[in-house]
Design a protein around this motif. Structure first.
Motif, mmCIF file in Angstrom:
data_model
loop_
_atom_site.group_PDB
_atom_site.id
_atom_site.type_symbol
_atom_site.label_atom_id
_atom_site.label_comp_id
_atom_site.label_asym_id
_atom_site.label_seq_id
_atom_site.Cartn_x
_atom_site.Cartn_y
_atom_site.Cartn_z
ATOM 1 N N GLU A 61 53.874 -8.292 3.365
ATOM 2 C CA GLU A 61 54.573 -7.215 2.666
ATOM 3 C C GLU A 61 55.315 -6.279 3.620
ATOM 4 O O GLU A 61 56.110 -5.449 3.181
ATOM 5 N N LEU A 62 55.064 -6.422 4.938
ATOM 6 C CA LEU A 62 55.760 -5.602 5.928
ATOM 7 C C LEU A 62 56.947 -6.329 6.553
ATOM 8 O O LEU A 62 57.733 -5.705 7.275
ATOM 9 N N LEU A 63 57.064 -7.625 6.290
ATOM 10 C CA LEU A 63 58.180 -8.383 6.852
ATOM 11 C C LEU A 63 59.483 -8.009 6.146
ATOM 12 O O LEU A 63 59.477 -7.669 4.955
ATOM 13 N N ALA A 133 35.647 -5.474 5.532
ATOM 14 C CA ALA A 133 36.487 -4.754 4.572
ATOM 15 C C ALA A 133 37.275 -3.637 5.256
ATOM 16 O O ALA A 133 38.450 -3.408 4.935
ATOM 17 N N PHE A 134 36.648 -2.953 6.192
ATOM 18 C CA PHE A 134 37.336 -1.890 6.929
ATOM 19 C C PHE A 134 38.516 -2.473 7.714
ATOM 20 O O PHE A 134 39.597 -1.882 7.769
ATOM 21 N N ALA A 135 38.305 -3.646 8.309
ATOM 22 C CA ALA A 135 39.389 -4.286 9.056
ATOM 23 C C ALA A 135 40.555 -4.640 8.141
ATOM 24 O O ALA A 135 41.726 -4.412 8.481
ATOM 25 N N TYR A 136 40.256 -5.172 6.959
ATOM 26 C CA TYR A 136 41.324 -5.635 6.064
ATOM 27 C C TYR A 136 42.087 -4.468 5.431
ATOM 28 O O TYR A 136 43.327 -4.469 5.400
ATOM 29 N N LEU A 142 47.683 -0.699 9.376
ATOM 30 C CA LEU A 142 48.160 0.136 10.475
ATOM 31 C C LEU A 142 48.626 -0.706 11.664
ATOM 32 O O LEU A 142 49.683 -0.445 12.257
ATOM 33 N N VAL A 143 47.841 -1.728 12.010
ATOM 34 C CA VAL A 143 48.188 -2.570 13.162
ATOM 35 C C VAL A 143 49.474 -3.350 12.905
ATOM 36 O O VAL A 143 50.373 -3.401 13.765
ATOM 37 N N SER A 224 44.530 0.074 17.008
ATOM 38 C CA SER A 224 43.393 -0.786 16.667
ATOM 39 C C SER A 224 42.202 -0.523 17.581
ATOM 40 O O SER A 224 41.046 -0.605 17.153
ATOM 41 N N GLN A 225 42.458 -0.195 18.844
ATOM 42 C CA GLN A 225 41.358 0.125 19.756
ATOM 43 C C GLN A 225 40.601 1.354 19.290
ATOM 44 O O GLN A 225 39.367 1.385 19.282
#
Length: 261
Positions: A61-63, A133-136, A142-143, A224-225
């Motif tokens: 969706e960001l492309l 879930a937090f990663a997704y 954001l990344v 992400s870090q």
């Protein structure tokens, strides 16, 4: 006969089983784990393509309009969804896998150990899922926004589906394991390897270590870090709190008899 740290001389009944029975029981437990993964895979695989589309949505969706993901390998359209279905099957079967592990070790535990072990196993499953879930839902948008915004002018972004899958699975694993920090902290305290006071005194080193781990496990961007390091530090603080409570729970039943003993 060796005594337990709490002074109890009676071994749990599970330790009295012959070695052959232990091995047979372990084999049966492992077969049930594999069967759970196979059943989950059979249920998930028919929807593998749809699941891959859902998984890739944060990037797609960001492309730019008219651009999409590509397959640079002729086998990628088949193996990428297959790999995703297999990994999701293991994720889905984790409760069954941990239950079988619990059923195998529970007879060898004392009653007060059981009161702590089962909540720890249950909480570890929830924390792993929360990490994924937090990663997704938080990290990926954001990344990927950062990566798609910093590309050189005139460069067309066409992410490969296999490379994308490897990337997100690595992130899922990194955040899922990172969210297990409270469990690791509690276990270190319960085994006597450290104390809550010692861990609190080492807080500055822990914070630095969280950022180093975040740097090693995530892409080379500060977003992400930080999104990995800060939750790790917060979860470490929760681990100290729950470690104090768990330590108090263990030290109270000093003369308790083992269940089934």
């Amino acid at each position: 006969m060796s005594s337990r740290p709490d002074g109890n001389q009676h071994p749990p009944e599970h330790q009295e089983m012959p070695l052959v029975e232990h091995l047979l029981e372990l084999r049966n437990r492992l077969l049930k784990m594999v069967l759970a993964v196979v059943i989950c895979f059979a249920a998930i695989y028919p929807f593998a393509n749809e699941l891959y589309l859902w998984l890739s949505q944060p990037l797609r969706e960001l492309l730019p309009v008219g651009q999409t993901m590509i397959a640079t390998d002729v086998t990628s359209p088949f193996f990428a969804p297959l790999k995703l279905a297999l990994v999701l099957s293991v994720f889905a079967a984790i409760p069954v896998i941990l239950y079988q592990l619990w059923s195998f070790i529970a007879p060898g535990l004392y009653s007060h150990e059981k009161r702590l072990a089962f909540p720890l196993l249950f909480t570890s499953v929830i924390l792993f899922y929360l990490g994924a879930a937090f990663a997704y839902y938080v990290v990926f948008p954001l990344v990927f926004s950062f990566f798609t915004a910093i590309g050189p002018e005139g460069i067309v972004e066409l992410p490969d589906i296999a490379s994308y899958l490897n990337f997100v699975l690595k992130m899922f694993f990194a955040f899922g394991v990172a969210f297990e920090i409270p469990i690791a902290t509690v276990l270190l305290i319960l085994t006597g390897a450290t104390t809550p006071s010692d861990l609190a005194a080492k807080r500055p080193y822990i914070v630095v270590a969280c950022f180093i781990i975040g740097m090693l496990l995530t892409p080379p961007d500060i977003i992400s870090q930080t999104l990995l390091a800060v939750p790790m530090w917060i979860l470490f603080e929760f681990g100290i709190i729950f470690g104090r409570l768990a330590k108090r729970e263990v030290t109270e039943p000093e003369s308790e008899e083992p269940s089934g003993g």
